[in-house]
Design a protein around this motif. Structure first.
Motif, mmCIF file in Angstrom:
data_model
loop_
_atom_site.group_PDB
_atom_site.id
_atom_site.type_symbol
_atom_site.label_atom_id
_atom_site.label_comp_id
_atom_site.label_asym_id
_atom_site.label_seq_id
_atom_site.Cartn_x
_atom_site.Cartn_y
_atom_site.Cartn_z
ATOM 1 N N SER A 1 -70.089 106.163 -10.709
ATOM 2 C CA SER A 1 -68.989 105.404 -10.616
ATOM 3 C C SER A 1 -67.938 105.317 -11.359
ATOM 4 O O SER A 1 -66.922 104.668 -11.469
ATOM 5 N N GLY A 2 -68.170 106.127 -12.520
ATOM 6 C CA GLY A 2 -66.965 106.210 -13.382
ATOM 7 C C GLY A 2 -67.137 105.658 -14.703
ATOM 8 O O GLY A 2 -66.133 105.630 -15.522
ATOM 9 N N ALA A 3 -68.290 104.943 -14.946
ATOM 10 C CA ALA A 3 -68.276 104.282 -16.322
ATOM 11 C C ALA A 3 -68.685 105.036 -17.196
ATOM 12 O O ALA A 3 -69.976 106.147 -16.941
ATOM 13 N N PRO A 4 -68.074 105.126 -18.484
ATOM 14 C CA PRO A 4 -68.629 105.915 -19.502
ATOM 15 C C PRO A 4 -69.999 105.761 -20.223
ATOM 16 O O PRO A 4 -70.479 104.634 -20.268
ATOM 17 N N ASN B 1 -70.002 98.454 -7.470
ATOM 18 C CA ASN B 1 -70.550 99.621 -8.202
ATOM 19 C C ASN B 1 -71.931 99.105 -8.556
ATOM 20 O O ASN B 1 -72.165 97.981 -9.259
ATOM 21 N N ILE B 2 -73.158 99.782 -8.317
ATOM 22 C CA ILE B 2 -74.351 99.291 -8.772
ATOM 23 C C ILE B 2 -75.030 100.387 -9.750
ATOM 24 O O ILE B 2 -74.732 101.653 -9.628
ATOM 25 N N VAL B 3 -75.383 99.915 -10.740
ATOM 26 C CA VAL B 3 -76.048 100.628 -11.971
ATOM 27 C C VAL B 3 -77.558 100.293 -11.985
ATOM 28 O O VAL B 3 -78.030 99.021 -11.779
ATOM 29 N N THR C 1 -74.641 101.124 -17.974
ATOM 30 C CA THR C 1 -73.118 100.858 -18.286
ATOM 31 C C THR C 1 -72.572 100.229 -17.200
ATOM 32 O O THR C 1 -72.596 101.273 -16.148
ATOM 33 N N LEU C 2 -71.726 99.217 -17.245
ATOM 34 C CA LEU C 2 -71.277 98.434 -15.995
ATOM 35 C C LEU C 2 -69.871 98.768 -16.120
ATOM 36 O O LEU C 2 -69.228 98.564 -17.145
ATOM 37 N N LEU C 3 -69.364 99.171 -15.022
ATOM 38 C CA LEU C 3 -67.818 99.695 -14.831
ATOM 39 C C LEU C 3 -66.896 98.447 -14.999
ATOM 40 O O LEU C 3 -65.799 98.707 -15.652
#
Lengths: 486, 515
Positions: B448-451, A318-320, A342-344
């Motif tokens: 990706s689902g992160a709050p 997952n890339i932010v 925000t990193l998952l």
């Protein structure tokens, strides 16, 4: 030793009124039995900072007041209460008065009048209300010399705290070793974990010569944690190996680059260039979740504009990304706030596996412009003890080794403060400074992690007039506090 | 607790008041398509602090930040002093877009019409113009003809002139046109330009240039030196002696078409104009707006704007109008000021973030009123006569709806190409029904689902609303991904209200709970 009987008082530097003496000898003021319990605070619902994490509370205390021997003394005692609560109000508006404080030690508590009771600043009357309500029986006071059920009603800070945080033996002081800036310093409080947010104050000793009259502008980053779960900010080199097309690693020890090298972007077109994953950026301490990102950057061309962003990946790819940020004008190194992502998941994939990269772009290739990046700082923002505080330059007292202090001590002061201080051994603000983020710093657990990011002139790291990178050192204390009686 | 509202001594000055540390309440910060829109807050403060904010010289500057991230910033435009139950001040601040309202804009960039050219009087050119010997018209052209039986003295002329807006911040630097001349030998078609052009008084010529002598056709682009405020096109008798016109009127003439006066080399784009506005503001009010123009149209292919003349105009309206013209290929544009008071003109959505949210409750409308699956552009001949482009149709939309809804798109130009582009732009935007929607979402997530913190939702961002089915058609697809038109963040409760581009008409708010 425990507190033998309840002790309750409100007072300031002028007068102290004991409402419950803690002994078998009552004063002229006594609590009306079964008509008072201390208010218990709770978390603020909003994210607004500057006043700590907990709500102010309203105290309602029913008292019996008497005169020592005459009604005139009774009226004088009531007037003492009036004046004291009036001074509490005055403290909010008058810069030179002292606060009115409520002192409390419940019966049987190890927090005693002798060792020092719990404290909370009285903020004055409840808006729109009178701080004192006299009972209807007041008209009989001239005969009885007593007023029963006089009601005090005032606002106080929600947390009960202590003042004696500066006593090393209590284990609420921590220090770190000196190290070249920017370094993440960790101070551990030997008294152990706290499990409520605890006001703290820090002294970042900047070991510069006294020929420097100021401490430069910079950014303070902090987090708190425990021995088993500590997530300090990460500061990592940007110049990972094989950085990709458009990027190279360039030595810049002359300008005190951290690690001696910088990552250089040399655009060949005005398109966006994505670096390879920077092998030096592994973020081993980042737990995932919201994370602030800061970069040390330098635009080497006065006439060209650069934009860049940072991308971070987690083990699930997952890339932010931060927004594309324009590098402000100027050809000196500067700390660039890239924003919050925000990193998952926790990004770390292990040592040597890069989890961040940069995307850079120039407005033109005319003049062969270049952009350098020295380091990347990531700050986990898992709770409100995590802070990114940008501040302006501040006076330092023109002493060798001055300090940059952030003071949040809600049992003494109206507002948290930040500024310069001539001493490394104490924590105070002698020369207030301007700032851009909340500075009511708090800790949770038994340690606080602090780093100070700053550049100076052509130097990537804060350097003295001789061009030597200065050391910093951390001194931190916390004021253990409670949400209710203890 | 990490959100900080500070009031500063201007955009670059020190902190005047830590509003949140003083217990600021009612903090609401909104964004719209122009960036930071408005901030409201009530700050308990001592009277000295209040007076310092209230009785400012330079407007104080408000910053709402969280851990270095700017949630909102702008100047305090309307402080209101409170001294009722407790002393305090109501801070009302506006984003930097408001700075474009500080100064009216008067400038000629490009003028392509002929309707406001007029004959030059003899009193205006120290008797070199002899309008009695000539006839003129401006019917979609500049036309000058020699009148039969006139005796035209040597070195006199018949001229049509155009005056730039008085006080224009930009001077004419070029005039161009196509011409056809049928003239006696030694009569010339000339261009003259002036540094002063008062009405019915003597004009001050800077210089002149001959386009052609005698008869011929062609086109010309003449650079204008000095700082001209007016220009004329004339036929001049350069024969050295008087000339008696024996031929019929209309036998000798000059026709100029595609006449255009510009203040720089073409093309003239929205980026040029926006950059000039930034320079204008930054020169007069350097603290209010960043002078950087690097993000104004960077990387875009922008169309030539043939008509851009502004007199005492509001720059905000100008920018809105120009932005609506789109880029050269019909792409939509956006113009806003976010961080650091820097104007950004870019493709719509170029810096938008994509978010996801779960629709907890939905109200939907599908108004037919906004649908236009068939459009044509309306533009003008040089003399103002209205023309219409061919109609463009979205056949897929017409087939799907089973009906044609046609819209006239006013282009305010003499350029058919520009009118065609605006026609196509409108068709792209309006061919499908634009759903009016209201969402209530419990939290804001990355894709990706992160709050994420809810305050990170900004106007221009896109929101993917999970839970709305796909595959039903374009309208539903438009509901699944909405572009945010306006946000309103309530810092006290950490909630955000937002409107999608086509809001429910009652404009009820959509609440994103704490994120």
């Amino acid at each position: 030793m425990t507190q033998p009987l309840p002790y309750l008082a409100i007072g300031d530097d002028i007068d102290t009124i004991v409402l419950s003496s803690g002994t078998t000898t009552p004063s002229d003021f006594t609590l009306n039995r079964r008509f008072w319990a201390p208010a218990v605070t709770a978390r603020r619902p909003s994210r607004l900072g500057g006043q700590g994490s907990y709500e102010d509370v309203i105290e309602e205390i029913d008292l019996n007041v008497r005169g020592a021997s005459t009604p005139a003394q009774l009226y004088a005692n009531i007037e003492r209460l009036n004046q004291l609560l009036d001074r509490a109000q005055q403290w909010l508006t008058h810069p030179f008065s002292n606060p009115v404080t409520m002192f409390y030690a419940p019966q049987g508590s190890t927090v005693t009048f002798v060792s020092g009771p719990l404290r909370a600043i009285v903020l004055g009357r409840v808006p729109g209300d009178s701080p004192i309500a006299l009972p209807p029986t007041f008209t009989e006071a001239g005969m009885t010399n007593i007023v029963a059920k006089l009601r005090l009603r005032f606002v106080r800070r929600g947390r009960f705290g202590f003042r004696q945080v500066d006593t090393a033996s209590l284990g609420n002081i921590g220090t770190s070793s000196a190290a070249a800036n920017p370094t993440v310093h960790t101070a551990t409080f030997s008294a152990g974990n706290t499990r409520t947010y605890t006001p703290a104050k820090i002294n970042i000793n900047v070991q510069q010569p006294n020929t420097m009259a100021t401490i430069g502008a910079g950014v303070i980053v902090t987090t708190s944690g425990t021995s088993s779960a500590n997530y300090p900010p990460d500061i990592e080199e940007a110049e990972g190996s094989s950085p990709g097309t458009g990027y190279s690693v360039v030595a810049d020890g002359a300008n005190n680059a951290r690690g001696g090298n910088v990552l250089r972007f040399t655009p060949t077109t005005t398109a966006q260039f994505t670096s390879n994953w920077l092998t030096t950026v592994t973020m081993p301490n980042n737990p995932g979740g919201p994370t602030a990102v800061l970069l040390a950057v330098r635009n080497n061309s006065a006439s060209r504009t650069f934009w860049l962003r940072v991308e971070i990946r987690d083990p699930a790819d997952n890339i932010v990304a931060t927004p594309m940020i324009q590098v402000p004008a100027g050809t000196s190194p500067q700390i660039l706030r890239m924003g919050i992502v925000t990193l998952l998941n926790a990004p770390s994939r292990g040592g040597g596996i890069g989890v961040a990269r940069v995307v850079c772009q120039a407005d033109s290739t005319s003049g062969s412009p270049t952009l350098d990046i020295d380091y990347i700082c990531t700050v986990p923002l898992f709770d409100s003890t995590c802070r990114v505080i940008q501040h302006d330059a501040m006076a330092s007292g023109s002493v060798a080794n001055p300090s940059l202090c952030v003071v949040y001590e809600e049992v003494l002061f109206r507002y948290p403060r930040i500024g310069g201080h001539p001493f490394a051994s104490s924590i105070a603000v002698t020369y207030p400074a301007s700032y851009f983020d909340t500075i009511d710093i708090e800790t949770y657990g038994d340690r606080i992690n602090v780093a100070w990011l700053a550049t100076r002139a052509n130097y990537w790291r804060y350097s003295n007039l001789a061009g030597t990178v200065v050391n910093t050192q951390l001194l931190a204390t916390r004021a253990v506090s409670y949400l209710g009686p203890q | 607790m990490t959100i900080h509202l500070g009031i500063y001594d201007g955009p670059t000055g020190p902190l005047l008041l830590d509003a949140t540390a003083r217990g600021a309440k009612g903090i609401k910060a909104s964004t719209n398509q122009h960036g930071y829109e408005r901030l409201l807050a009530t700050v308990p403060a001592t009277l000295p602090d209040i007076w310092r904010i209230y009785d400012y010289g330079a407007p104080p500057y408000a910053r709402l930040r969280a851990n270095g991230y700017t949630i909102w910033e702008g100047r305090v435009a309307d402080p209101e002093l409170l001294s009722e139950q407790e002393d305090g001040i109501v801070i009302q601040a506006v984003g930097a877009w408001d700075t474009f309202g500080d100064i009216p804009y008067t400038a000629l960039w490009s003028h392509s019409g002929t309707a406001d050219w007029r004959p030059l009087r003899g009193t205006e050119t120290t008797a070199t113009a002899t309008p009695g010997h000539w006839q003129t018209d401006v019917n979609n052209r500049l036309y000058i003809t020699l009148v039969k039986n006139s005796v035209i003295p040597n070195n006199t002329a018949g001229a049509l002139a155009y005056r730039l807006p008085d006080g224009s911040s930009r001077v004419a630097t070029r005039v161009s046109f196509s011409y056809t001349t049928v003239l006696p030998p030694s009569f010339a078609l000339r261009i003259t330009w002036y540094s002063a052009a008062p009405g019915n008084a003597s004009w001050t010529a800077i210089a002149g240039a001959t386009v052609i002598t005698g008869s011929g056709t062609g086109s010309v682009t003449q650079s204008l030196t000095g700082s001209p405020v007016a220009v004329d096109v004339r036929i001049a008798n350069l024969s050295g002696s008087s000339y008696t016109v024996a031929a019929e009127t209309d036998a000798f003439y000059a026709i100029c078409t595609n006449v255009r006066v510009t203040s720089q080399a073409t093309p003239i784009t929205v980026a040029n104009i926006a950059a000039d506005m930034v320079a204008t503001i930054a020169a007069l009010n350097p603290s209010q707006l960043d002078a950087s123009t690097a993000q104004i149209g960077f990387g875009l292919s922008l169309p030539d704007i043939t008509d851009a003349i502004y007199e005492d105009a509001d720059m905000r309206r100008i920018l809105d109008n120009l932005t609506a013209r789109g880029d050269s290929s019909g792409g939509l544009l956006e113009c806003a000021i976010w961080d650091d008071r820097r104007l950004v003109l870019q493709a719509r959505g170029a810096s938008a973030r994509a978010w996801a949210a779960d629709a907890a409750s939905i109200r939907l409308r599908r108004p037919l009123e906004t649908v236009a699956n068939s459009t044509y552009g309306v533009y003008q001949e040089a003399d103002g006569y209205a023309l219409r482009t061919a109609v463009a149709n979205d056949t897929q939309s017409i087939a799907r709806l089973g009906m044609t809804r046609r819209a006239a798109i006013e282009a305010n130009t003499t350029s058919s190409a520009e009118a065609t582009r605006r026609r196509d732009l409108a068709l792209t935007d309006r061919a499908q029904p634009q759903p009016a929607a209201m969402y209530s979402i419990p939290a804001l997530f990355s894709l990706s689902g992160a709050p994420w913190p809810s305050y990170m939702l900004r106007a221009g961002d896109t929101l993917n609303v999970r839970g709305i089915p796909s595959g039903f058609g374009a309208t539903v697809d438009r509901l699944r991904t909405v572009r945010i038109k306006r946000t309103d963040y309530d810092a006290d409760s950490d909630t955000i209200a937002f409107e999608p581009e086509t809001p429910i008409q009652s404009l009820e708010v959509m609440l994103a709970q704490r994120g």
